[in-house]
Design an enzyme around this catalytic site. Sequence first.
Site, PDB file in Angstrom:
ATOM      1  N   GLY A 312       1.053  -1.356   0.087  1.00 19.56           N
ATOM      2  CA  GLY A 312       0.088   0.101  -0.138  1.00 19.56           C
ATOM      3  C   GLY A 312       0.696   1.148   0.045  1.00 19.56           C
ATOM      4  N   ASP A 313       1.496   1.181   0.766  1.00 22.56           N
ATOM      5  CA  ASP A 313       2.576   2.147   0.390  1.00 22.56           C
ATOM      6  C   ASP A 313       3.413   2.498  -0.365  1.00 22.56           C
ATOM      7  OD1 ASP A 313       2.496   1.717   3.943  1.00 22.56           O
ATOM      8  OD2 ASP A 313       3.797   1.072   3.754  1.00 22.56           O
TER       9      ASP A 313
END
Length: 357
Positions: A312-313
């Site tokens: 997600g990052d």
Amino acid sequence: PSTRRLFTKTNKRQIMSFSGKLMGMGNPLLDISNEVSSDVLAKYDVKVDSAILAEEKHMPIYKELATMEGVQYIAGGATQNSIRVAQWMLGEAGMTAYMGCIGKDEFGQQLKDCAKSDGVVVHYMEDSETPTGTCAVLVCDGERSLIANLAAANNFKESHLETDQAKAIIESAEIFYSAGFFLTVSVESLLKVTNHAVANNKIFCLNFSAPFIIDFFADQVAAALPFADFVFSNESEAETYGKKHNLGNEGKDIEAVALAVAAMPKASGVRARTVVFTQGSKETIVAVGGKVTKFAVDPLPAELLVDTNGAGDAFVGGFLAQMVKGEELAKCVEAGHWAAKVIIQRSGCTFPEKCDF
């Protein structure tokens, strides 16, 4: 500018000049990552694919992971991960900057060294009393579970933003990003930066980051949300937000949740809010201006998955890198998908030397 030219003498003190466009502010942590069995998750009462703050019962896990064979120490913290990925995709050193609080210790030095080699300009606040924060990354069958012990990261103060270096970074940056995790630390610092963004027609991006942020730090999220031009979230966070605020059939209809979040009041009327909900290998949902667009994800064959830590990052990092370049929304999403796909084929939030996007 090359890294060599990033230092300029000012007022007899050395401050680093910054001409980049992207700044992140968050909780810098050193990831202590290892493969574990489901027994270890059960022992520490940790759910698969969860992200939590460490309690007393979790404290022995850090030493346990460190003594296991195959342990890896990787620069972490959600916002820092995204900034490192964006910097990697932008290529030229010094295009991004990052602030957070670390301890004056070996782990803190590791974070500094990592940032330097990645080309990120870091301006850490340093706390001599408290150790650098760590995050236990438990990888079980490719899925990651995170237990964050914030330690020094919890001690970031608004006063740090008054330093010459911080002022120079904030002045130069045009896009600001914070993961929701930072809302547990210093809302005042975040609001100082977001108010600057509104006053100067700059862009602020926020990530919901984890269900516990939405559930237990609702007031802090509510304080930051009006300033957010872009909101990022995964499907479980989106569902939690919908359930908490009675949107989209209690969160079951995340397209409706995305539209509702996009339509919420904004501090700046310059641009419509864009809401981006990722769903792992399923299509990404983007809501803006009362309309939802879906972007298909090119799925990764299961046998190529190493671990999902940082996926997600990395998506946000890829997205922000294209925003810095002034690219269209579709290109930003494409870059996010691409970056996430690279990261999940490696251990932790790490990437090859060359970016070939």
